[in-house]
Design an enzyme around this catalytic site. Structure first.
Site, PDB file in Angstrom:
ATOM      1  N   LYS A  74       0.811  -1.222   0.000  1.00 20.29           N
ATOM      2  CA  LYS A  74       0.000   0.000   0.000  1.00 20.29           C
ATOM      3  C   LYS A  74       0.848   1.277   0.000  1.00 20.29           C
ATOM      4  O   LYS A  74       0.453   2.280  -0.595  1.00 20.29           O
ATOM      5  CB  LYS A  74      -0.973  -0.002   1.180  1.00 20.29           C
ATOM      6  CG  LYS A  74      -2.078  -1.033   0.997  1.00 20.29           C
ATOM      7  CD  LYS A  74      -3.126  -0.926   2.078  1.00 20.29           C
ATOM      8  CE  LYS A  74      -4.181  -2.011   1.897  1.00 20.29           C
ATOM      9  NZ  LYS A  74      -5.273  -1.898   2.853  1.00 20.29           N
ATOM     10  N   ASP A  83     -10.207   2.453   1.591  1.00 21.47           N
ATOM     11  CA  ASP A  83     -10.374   1.807   2.904  1.00 21.47           C
ATOM     12  C   ASP A  83     -11.071   2.761   3.878  1.00 21.47           C
ATOM     13  O   ASP A  83     -11.926   2.344   4.671  1.00 21.47           O
ATOM     14  CB  ASP A  83      -9.007   1.431   3.504  1.00 21.47           C
ATOM     15  CG  ASP A  83      -8.403   0.189   2.861  1.00 21.47           C
ATOM     16  OD1 ASP A  83      -9.170  -0.675   2.403  1.00 21.47           O
ATOM     17  OD2 ASP A  83      -7.167   0.089   2.822  1.00 21.47           O
TER      18      ASP A  83
END
Ligand code: NAP
Length: 271
Positions: free
Chosen positions: A68, A104
């Protein structure tokens, strides 16, 4: 020949991911002849492989552990959300280059089903998921504290985000978010989970989100449900972050019910 429209999830490992079955169900529902594939990419190959994906027919990819941070670094453009969190879980390949986003954070807020504004929220964990959760809740107007097993890491995150650091997890806030990996082992007992997270048996919060998900209900969500908490499980958060990524890639409204059903039955054949 028509150029392929491909999507995928890049991680290492990625074999356990429910994203392929969930997105396959969504693409079927939308009647899009696209495919969503697993991309197991070791860290040393991630950046080079990601840059090659558009030429191979990829429209975009989800990115999971451990890529990420690297995903944000390799992008040509990033959304303010991805920049603020310091991590990206969604890459979109456009004519203007690689765009990085983080779904997210809004995915967590969407999964809650109501605004956490004004609520006292405690985020357990200061890793990647804890960081995104604490930022999302703070942005949504909650009064956020973070607790972490390794206190220095938790204090650093609290200082960076301008939120509180909780020395102890107990204390009955309105909302608890488990963003640690405690509970990933499906055989761990409820008592061990509560001990590891410093929660008190008799003090379930009004609402609890467990980002951990597996084949069956986690010990933490079982405890919270029994105690009368409103519970959001990790699959619901997965569905919402995936839906936002899909909307970005296809421009279509995501079929949440089909995605939820497929994610819950992770063993579906994705062809
Ligand atoms: P990460 O960056 O590796 O962070 C792990 C966190 O768990 C750290 O805060 C760590 O504390 C804590 N931890 C690990 N073992 C512990 C223990 N025995 N007792 C107490 N704390 C412990 O991982 P991540 O990316 O944040 O992911 C965390 C979890 O969220 C994973 O289970 C992941 O599957 C889940 N997740 C779910 C979704 C979803 O969509 N549902 C999305 C993202 C992540 P220390 O700092 O002390 O090591």
């Amino acid at each position: 020949m028509l150029s392929p429209h491909l999507l995928g999830v890049a991680g290492f490992p990625v074999g356990h991911s429910r994203s392929p079955v969930m997105h396959a169900a969504a693409l079927r529902e939308l009647r899009l002849p696209w495919r969503y594939l697993k991309l197991p990419l070791p860290p040393e190959l991630f950046a080079e492989a990601a840059r090659a994906l558009p030429a191979a027919g990829y429209v975009g990819v989800n990115v999971t552990v451990p890529h990420k941070l690297a995903a944000l670094r390799l992008a040509d453009h990033s959304t303010p959300t991805a920049k603020a969190i310091g991590a990206a879980n969604t890459l979109t390949f456009t004519e203007a280059g690689i765009e990085a986003d983080n779904t997210d954070a809004p995915g967590l807020i969407g999964a809650l089903g109501e605004s956490p504004s004004g609520r006292r929220a405690l985020v357990l964990g200061a890793g990647g998921a804890g960081r995104a959760a604490a930022w999302a809740l703070r942005e949504a107007g909650a009064e956020v504290s973070v607790w972490n097993r390794t206190p220095e890491r938790g204090r650093d995150l609290a200082a960076e985000l301008g939120i509180g650091y909780a020395e102890r997890a107990a204390g009955v806030p309105d909302l608890v978010v488990n963003a640690t990996s405690v509970g990933l082992d499906p055989d761990i007992s409820e008592q061990r989970v509560l001990e590891a997270l410093g929660l008190r048996v008799r003090e379930p919060p009004a609402a609890l989100v467990d980002l951990v998900y597996g084949e069956r209900e986690t010990a933490l969500t079982a405890w919270a449900r029994r105690g009368g908490s409103a519970v959001v499980d990790g699959l619901e958060v997965l569905v919402h972050q995936g839906a936002l990524s899909l909307e970005r890639w296809t421009g279509r409204g995501p079929p949440l019910a089909a995605m939820r059903a497929a994610a819950a039955h992770g063993g579906l054949d994705i062809r």
